[in-house]
Design a protein around this motif. Structure first.
Motif, PDB file in Angstrom:
ATOM      1  N   GLY A   6       0.823  -1.208   0.000  1.00 52.74           N
ATOM      2  CA  GLY A   6       0.000   0.000   0.000  1.00 52.74           C
ATOM      3  C   GLY A   6       0.852   1.250   0.000  1.00 52.74           C
ATOM      4  O   GLY A   6       0.556   2.232  -0.685  1.00 52.74           O
ATOM      5  N   SER A   7       1.952   1.218   0.763  1.00 49.85           N
ATOM      6  CA  SER A   7       2.848   2.374   0.802  1.00 49.85           C
ATOM      7  C   SER A   7       3.464   2.639  -0.557  1.00 49.85           C
ATOM      8  O   SER A   7       3.580   3.784  -1.000  1.00 49.85           O
ATOM      9  N   GLY A   8       3.845   1.544  -1.252  1.00 47.66           N
ATOM     10  CA  GLY A   8       4.421   1.719  -2.585  1.00 47.66           C
ATOM     11  C   GLY A   8       3.421   2.271  -3.574  1.00 47.66           C
ATOM     12  O   GLY A   8       3.757   3.124  -4.407  1.00 47.66           O
ATOM     13  N   ALA A   9       2.151   1.787  -3.451  1.00 51.40           N
ATOM     14  CA  ALA A   9       1.104   2.293  -4.347  1.00 51.40           C
ATOM     15  C   ALA A   9       0.859   3.774  -4.108  1.00 51.40           C
ATOM     16  O   ALA A   9       0.716   4.566  -5.049  1.00 51.40           O
ATOM     17  N   ASN A  10       0.799   4.168  -2.820  1.00 50.47           N
ATOM     18  CA  ASN A  10       0.582   5.581  -2.504  1.00 50.47           C
ATOM     19  C   ASN A  10       1.730   6.441  -2.997  1.00 50.47           C
ATOM     20  O   ASN A  10       1.529   7.553  -3.497  1.00 50.47           O
ATOM     21  N   SER A  11       2.955   5.939  -2.841  1.00 47.62           N
ATOM     22  CA  SER A  11       4.117   6.692  -3.305  1.00 47.62           C
ATOM     23  C   SER A  11       4.076   6.851  -4.818  1.00 47.62           C
ATOM     24  O   SER A  11       4.369   7.928  -5.348  1.00 47.62           O
ATOM     25  N   GLY A  12       3.658   5.762  -5.500  1.00 53.88           N
ATOM     26  CA  GLY A  12       3.547   5.842  -6.959  1.00 53.88           C
ATOM     27  C   GLY A  12       2.494   6.835  -7.382  1.00 53.88           C
ATOM     28  O   GLY A  12       2.703   7.609  -8.326  1.00 53.88           O
ATOM     29  N   PHE A  13       1.361   6.860  -6.667  1.00 55.08           N
ATOM     30  CA  PHE A  13       0.313   7.819  -7.042  1.00 55.08           C
ATOM     31  C   PHE A  13       0.737   9.251  -6.758  1.00 55.08           C
ATOM     32  O   PHE A  13       0.402  10.161  -7.515  1.00 55.08           O
ATOM     33  N   ARG A  14       1.482   9.462  -5.679  1.00 58.58           N
ATOM     34  CA  ARG A  14       1.948  10.825  -5.398  1.00 58.58           C
ATOM     35  C   ARG A  14       2.816  11.348  -6.527  1.00 58.58           C
ATOM     36  O   ARG A  14       2.720  12.517  -6.901  1.00 58.58           O
ATOM     37  N   ARG A  15       3.655  10.472  -7.081  1.00 54.40           N
ATOM     38  CA  ARG A  15       4.471  10.897  -8.227  1.00 54.40           C
ATOM     39  C   ARG A  15       3.585  11.196  -9.438  1.00 54.40           C
ATOM     40  O   ARG A  15       3.805  12.174 -10.155  1.00 54.40           O
ATOM     41  N   GLN A  16       2.579  10.349  -9.661  1.00 50.74           N
ATOM     42  CA  GLN A  16       1.652  10.584 -10.766  1.00 50.74           C
ATOM     43  C   GLN A  16       0.884  11.894 -10.565  1.00 50.74           C
ATOM     44  O   GLN A  16       0.710  12.677 -11.506  1.00 50.74           O
ATOM     45  N   ALA A  17       0.420  12.095  -9.328  1.00 53.45           N
ATOM     46  CA  ALA A  17      -0.342  13.312  -9.034  1.00 53.45           C
ATOM     47  C   ALA A  17       0.508  14.557  -9.274  1.00 53.45           C
ATOM     48  O   ALA A  17       0.028  15.558  -9.837  1.00 53.45           O
ATOM     49  N   LEU A  18       1.765  14.505  -8.849  1.00 55.20           N
ATOM     50  CA  LEU A  18       2.659  15.639  -9.086  1.00 55.20           C
ATOM     51  C   LEU A  18       2.847  15.875 -10.579  1.00 55.20           C
ATOM     52  O   LEU A  18       2.818  17.020 -11.045  1.00 55.20           O
TER      53      LEU A  18
END
Length: 646
Positions: A6-18
């Protein structure tokens, strides 16, 4: 392991969101900076001028106001706060709006992850970031930038309920978002109704839990809307959740002359500067008494319902026309259009060729096919889409009015694009054929050239010309009015404004030709009749002048300007009794509150030797002028009063 995933998914989405935010912001900033040299960049057209004036009043400290709101208040208050904090810099305000628009893309991407899938969320954010109309609307001094933000916020909040619908705290937040959206777009109140219906009909929770969630939803919306209603009650004496213009707007879209898009109550007065005044004055003339805002709204609502009841077939045809307008690829506008802006903005021009309503709607339909197996999960999206669309068509259609459904369509389109491969792999050729046949038909219908971009652009040119004329740049105004006439030879407003500009320059011959051209296009254009009558009277063509003044009165039930000019003409022709009757009617229609009308009536009484009545009219005029800043006018009135009383 699950926590790490879950942490990796959230980190990946934060990069996408940015990445989505940076892309969306970059495109919007480039668009805004390229517009800086456009002739309309520093001009506030249509509603934008009204919102700008309102925002300046707010920034100056008048946060409460003095009347019941006639327009949804949130955007002017937002602009007023911006002006108060950083000053009334149009570039800075547009940059802030660009950031809000980019934030909407991130919210939609996050919502899409829950509604459909993580890939669909990424695609949804990218589509909105590069959607041509979104780039256009985020750069305007108009409400759509907040409409889009609060719709995306609402979708993001409600996406938390898709898998776990029994959480009152989330329902409360949904109420807050829906309430805020209602303060920018009044018909968005329908979303609260839809959410309640979905909760009660589709959510598999215990009755007590449903009731608690419903209460929290209503509470959230009430916390946003009730302070506005209380403010309306305090300053205007009436309870309105947002604004008091329901009946006025409903009539504009549902009357014998309605075209499906905006038509002002009085021809040539399609500006917020006149809308409240015209709706009130026309209703008061019809009913013969002073009216409250609620009574004005009720009057126009009843007129609309009378038309619907008495002409049901015509009304159904009108609804069909509004449906066609709503689904068409063109962004119908009344003040600023994306096609004029695209002449100055390379990114907007490039995006509009590919990303527009005519390409998005068929993609969204494709998404409905692809996501059909998830329809129970997506019922809320379908209900929101259908209900909001119906609420716009019930009134009248502009591109910016339908814009709040764009995030909903983007979610469906993103789900379709990311699921296309699986859909084609797992379905029969027959189902695939039905899918693409319906998508093709909808694509053709949405992009059918029913309306002209030139006609839309012509309206923008008229708006630019009007603002230049008001600011004293008549030669530049003429250029835009002429271009408007070239773009759309059937635009009566362009000819009328040419006449006004020629008249201000003392060119009565060209003014006459322009007014006559306007009347050939629109025979009921009362202002053109009035102005042409003035030109003809100055040229000594009294009979023709009188005919046009009377035509103006037939076309406009208020018609004060025509009454005053007709009274003046009749007095010149020696028909003093009739001139006096026309002046008295003008005074009655304005409730003896217009100095120019009182001056005309005074002149009639004085010419008849009725100095007592003339003196009483001057007394009324002095009371009106007493609070004004023109000290010479009251002194002249006092001198005339002394003369009458000798």
């Amino acid at each position: 392991m699950r926590g790490q995933a879950g942490s990796g998914a959230n980190s990946g989405f934060r990069r996408q969101a940015l990445g989505i935010f940076v892309l969306a912001l970059s495109v919007r900033l480039l668009h805004v900076f390229q517009l800086r040299d456009a002739p309309f960049f520093a001009i506030k057209l249509g509603d934008a001028g009204f919102f700008d004036t309102w925002a300046h009043e707010l920034a100056g400290g008048d946060w409460l106001g003095h009347e019941v709101f006639w327009y949804a208040p949130l955007y002017p208050y937002f602009l007023g706060i911006v002006y108060r904090v950083i000053g009334a810099d149009p570039l800075a305000a547009r940059l802030i709006q660009a950031s809000i628009g980019a934030g909407s893309c991130v919210l939609l991407a996050s919502a899409g992850r829950r509604w459909c899938s993580p890939p669909a969320g990424l695609v949804a954010g990218l589509i909105l970031a590069l959607f041509g109309p979104a780039v256009f609307y985020d750069g305007l001094f108009q409400k759509p930038v907040l409409d889009s933000f609060f719709v995306c916020l609402l979708l993001w909040v409600v996406s938390r309920l898709v898998d776990r619908p029994g959480r009152p705290r989330i329902w409360f937040c949904a109420g807050l978002a829906a309430g805020a959206l209602t303060l920018t777009r009044e018909n968005a109140l329908i979303f609260v109704v839809v959410l309640l219906f979905w909760l009660l009909a589709f959510v598999p929770e215990r009755t007590a839990q449903k009731v608690a969630c419903a209460a929290f939803l209503v509470l959230g919306a009430a916390l946003v809307l009730l302070p506005v209603a209380a403010r309306n009650r305090l300053v205007g004496g009436e309870f309105h959740l947002t604004a008091a213009n329901f009946g006025d707007n409903f009539y504009k879209g549902n009357n014998p002359q309605a075209t499906g898009t905006y038509m002002p109550l009085r021809a040539g007065r399609g500006s917020p500067r006149f809308e409240r005044q015209d709706a009130t004055e026309l209703a008061e003339v019809a009913l013969g008494r002073e009216l409250t805002p609620s009574e004005v709204s009720s009057y126009w609502t009843e007129k609309s319902l009378d038309y619907i009841r008495s002409h049901p077939v015509d009304w159904l045809r009108l609804m069909g026309r509004k449906g066609v307008l709503f689904c068409n690829s063109l962004e119908w506008s009344d003040a600023e259009d994306p096609y004029t802006h695209a002449e100055w903005s390379v990114p907007l021009g490039a995006l509009l060729r590919v990303t527009h309503f005519g390409s998005l709607a068929p993609l969204a339909l494709f998404g409905v096919w692809v996501l059909w197996e998830q329809r129970r999960r997506l019922w809320l999206l379908y209900l929101m889409l259908a209900s909001y669309s119906a609420s716009v068509i019930a009134f009248y259609v502009f591109g910016r009015y339908r814009y709040p459904i764009v995030p909903l369509l983007v979610l469906l389109a993103a789900g379709g694009l990311t699921g296309a491969s699986r859909f084609h792999r797992e379905n029969s050729w027959r189902r695939i054929a039905y899918c693409w046949a319906t998508v093709f038909v909808v694509g053709v219908l949405c992009n059918w050239p029913v309306f002209s971009k030139s006609g839309i652009r012509s309206g923008t040119e008229v708006g630019i010309g009007n603002e230049l004329q008001i600011s004293g740049h008549s030669e530049r105004a003429l250029e835009h009015f002429r271009r408007a006439a070239e773009l759309d030879p059937k635009n009566a407003s362009s000819q009328f404004n040419l006449g006004v500009t020629f008249g201000s320059q003392g060119n009565s011959a060209d003014a006459r030709r322009a007014y006559e051209a306007a009347l050939r296009i629109r025979p009921d254009y009362f202002q053109a009749h009035t102005n042409l009558g003035v030109v003809l009277a100055e040229r000594g063509e009294y009979a023709e002048a009188e005919r046009h003044f009377r035509e103006a009165l037939r076309s406009d039930s208020h018609g004060v300007s025509a009454l005053v000019n007709l009274s003046r003409l009749l007095q010149m022709r020696g028909q003093l009794d009739e001139a006096t009757r026309q002046a008295e009617e003008a005074a009655r229609r304005t409730r003896y509150s217009d100095l120019a009308v009182l001056e005309r009536l005074e002149a009639c009484y004085a010419a008849a030797g009725d100095f007592d009545r003339a003196a009483r009219i001057v007394d009324s005029a002095l009371r009106l002028a007493g609070s004004g800043t023109n000290l010479q006018a009251p002194e002249a009135l006092r001198q005339r009063l002394r003369n009458y009383r000798r």
